[in-house]
Design an enzyme around this catalytic site. Sequence first.
Site, PDB file in Angstrom:
ATOM      1  N   TRP A  83       0.849  -1.199   0.000  1.00 37.78           N
ATOM      2  CA  TRP A  83       0.000   0.000   0.000  1.00 37.78           C
ATOM      3  C   TRP A  83       0.885   1.250   0.000  1.00 37.78           C
ATOM      4  CZ3 TRP A  83      -5.142  -0.282   3.290  1.00 37.78           C
ATOM      5  CH2 TRP A  83      -5.905  -1.366   2.842  1.00 37.78           C
ATOM      6  N   ASP A 104       4.486   0.352  11.292  1.00 38.27           N
ATOM      7  CA  ASP A 104       4.246  -1.066  11.577  1.00 38.27           C
ATOM      8  C   ASP A 104       5.204  -1.466  12.690  1.00 38.27           C
ATOM      9  OD1 ASP A 104       2.838  -3.476   9.558  1.00 38.27           O
ATOM     10  OD2 ASP A 104       3.976  -4.064  11.338  1.00 38.27           O
ATOM     11  N   ASP A 120       4.539   0.480  17.464  1.00 36.57           N
ATOM     12  CA  ASP A 120       3.144   0.068  17.646  1.00 36.57           C
ATOM     13  C   ASP A 120       2.265   1.304  17.462  1.00 36.57           C
ATOM     14  OD1 ASP A 120       0.665  -0.782  18.574  1.00 36.57           O
ATOM     15  OD2 ASP A 120       1.521  -1.966  20.210  1.00 36.57           O
ATOM     16  N   LYS A 184      -9.301  -1.755   7.516  1.00 35.68           N
ATOM     17  CA  LYS A 184      -9.742  -3.163   7.568  1.00 35.68           C
ATOM     18  C   LYS A 184     -10.703  -3.341   8.743  1.00 35.68           C
ATOM     19  CE  LYS A 184      -6.461  -6.504   7.513  1.00 35.68           C
ATOM     20  NZ  LYS A 184      -6.457  -7.217   6.238  1.00 35.68           N
TER      21      LYS A 184
HETATM   22  C1  LIG Z   1      -2.198  -7.332   6.353  1.00 35.98           C
HETATM   23  S1  LIG Z   1      -0.708  -6.653   6.913  1.00 35.98           S
HETATM   24  C2  LIG Z   1      -0.553  -5.164   5.986  1.00 35.98           C
HETATM   25  C3  LIG Z   1      -0.197  -5.337   4.538  1.00 35.98           C
HETATM   26  C4  LIG Z   1       0.076  -4.012   3.861  1.00 35.98           C
HETATM   27  N1  LIG Z   1      -1.136  -3.248   3.655  1.00 35.98           N
HETATM   28  C5  LIG Z   1       0.742  -4.183   2.526  1.00 35.98           C
HETATM   29  O1  LIG Z   1       0.161  -3.756   1.526  1.00 35.98           O
HETATM   30  O2  LIG Z   1       1.866  -4.681   2.460  1.00 35.98           O
HETATM   31  C6  LIG Z   1      -1.141  -6.049   8.506  1.00 35.98           C
HETATM   32  C7  LIG Z   1      -0.017  -5.396   9.252  1.00 35.98           C
HETATM   33  O3  LIG Z   1      -0.552  -4.731  10.392  1.00 35.98           O
HETATM   34  C8  LIG Z   1       0.491  -4.675  11.335  1.00 35.98           C
HETATM   35  N2  LIG Z   1      -0.031  -4.297  12.655  1.00 35.98           N
HETATM   36  C9  LIG Z   1      -0.946  -4.955  13.393  1.00 35.98           C
HETATM   37  N3  LIG Z   1      -1.143  -4.313  14.563  1.00 35.98           N
HETATM   38  C10 LIG Z   1      -0.337  -3.213  14.553  1.00 35.98           C
HETATM   39  C11 LIG Z   1      -0.093  -2.170  15.481  1.00 35.98           C
HETATM   40  N4  LIG Z   1      -0.722  -2.121  16.664  1.00 35.98           N
HETATM   41  N5  LIG Z   1       0.797  -1.204  15.161  1.00 35.98           N
HETATM   42  C12 LIG Z   1       1.438  -1.257  13.973  1.00 35.98           C
HETATM   43  N6  LIG Z   1       1.250  -2.223  13.048  1.00 35.98           N
HETATM   44  C13 LIG Z   1       0.370  -3.204  13.338  1.00 35.98           C
HETATM   45  C14 LIG Z   1       1.068  -6.081  11.282  1.00 35.98           C
HETATM   46  O4  LIG Z   1       2.355  -6.121  11.836  1.00 35.98           O
HETATM   47  C15 LIG Z   1       1.037  -6.366   9.780  1.00 35.98           C
HETATM   48  O5  LIG Z   1       2.268  -6.113   9.184  1.00 35.98           O
END
Ligand SMILES: C[S@@+](CC[C@H](N)C(=O)[O-])C[C@H]1O[C@@H](n2cnc3c(N)ncnc32)[C@H](O)[C@@H]1O
Length: 239
Positions: A83, A104, A120, A184
């Site tokens: 993205w 991330d 985070d 999402k």
């Molecule tokens: C489905 S992946 C994202 C894919 C991304 N949109 C792409 O196009 O490559 C979801 C991501 O959300 C991150 N994530 C989940 N909870 C998070 C948080 N509290 N803070 C930062 N990142 C987080 C995960 O580490 C993961 O890499």
Amino acid sequence: MAKPTIAGNRTGRKLGQRVKNKKMKASSRQWLQRHINDPYVQRAQLEGYRARAAFKLLEIDEKHSILKGARRIIDLGAAPGSWSQIAAKVTGSTDEDIRVAAIDFLEMTQLPGVKILQLDFLDPSAPAQLIEAVGGTPDLVISDMAAPTTGHHRTDHLRTMHLCEVAAHFAVEVLGEGGHFLAKTFQGGTERDLLNMLKRHFKQVVHVKPASSRAESVEMFLLAKHFKGRQADADVTEA
Ligand SMILES: C[S@@+](CC[C@H](N)C(=O)[O-])C[C@H]1O[C@@H](n2cnc3c(N)ncnc32)[C@H](O)[C@@H]1O
């Protein structure tokens, strides 16, 4: 933007391949088999995207036109970065003039024009760091965040919904007037209070399920378009 529809397999790799490794756990074998036979995975490789998730954003944009004209974009839960790749392209972001901030807690390989925060999003310092990183008022906040799975379905669901809610409040705090928010969520999972809050602040709020989001997955996206601006916020508070 690249046309998001999948028109057959153009990678030259055959679809319908079977994984025969008997030493693998059945669940891992099934995952690998689905992965290598997934036309979106193959097309992502062909077009240089880091993840098949790219097509979810492109398909949503094809229908709802949220990327056109975006000058600054914040990408929440960005790794591995497809993205962000799209965001950098549409904003014309460069390392000299950064217009995309990505966050991330996983490590993410550098991308030209993208300021990456390995943090985070729920950390109290994240909002200020993101705004500083993007260098001005964003007109698009996109969140593909999904909480790491614990194996307990209900817990995973609640955690991801919480991320969606915090992202929505962040978007309302930072977006410029006319901006959009995409996040999402899960089928049937968006809380009424969250929907009502978004409807107060945006002209249009819809749920979207792009074709590239696996049919068997309960994943959906919540799209809030045309932010009314923080003046509208003040009017809501006073009313
Ligand atoms: C489905 S992946 C994202 C894919 C991304 N949109 C792409 O196009 O490559 C979801 C991501 O959300 C991150 N994530 C989940 N909870 C998070 C948080 N509290 N803070 C930062 N990142 C987080 C995960 O580490 C993961 O890499």
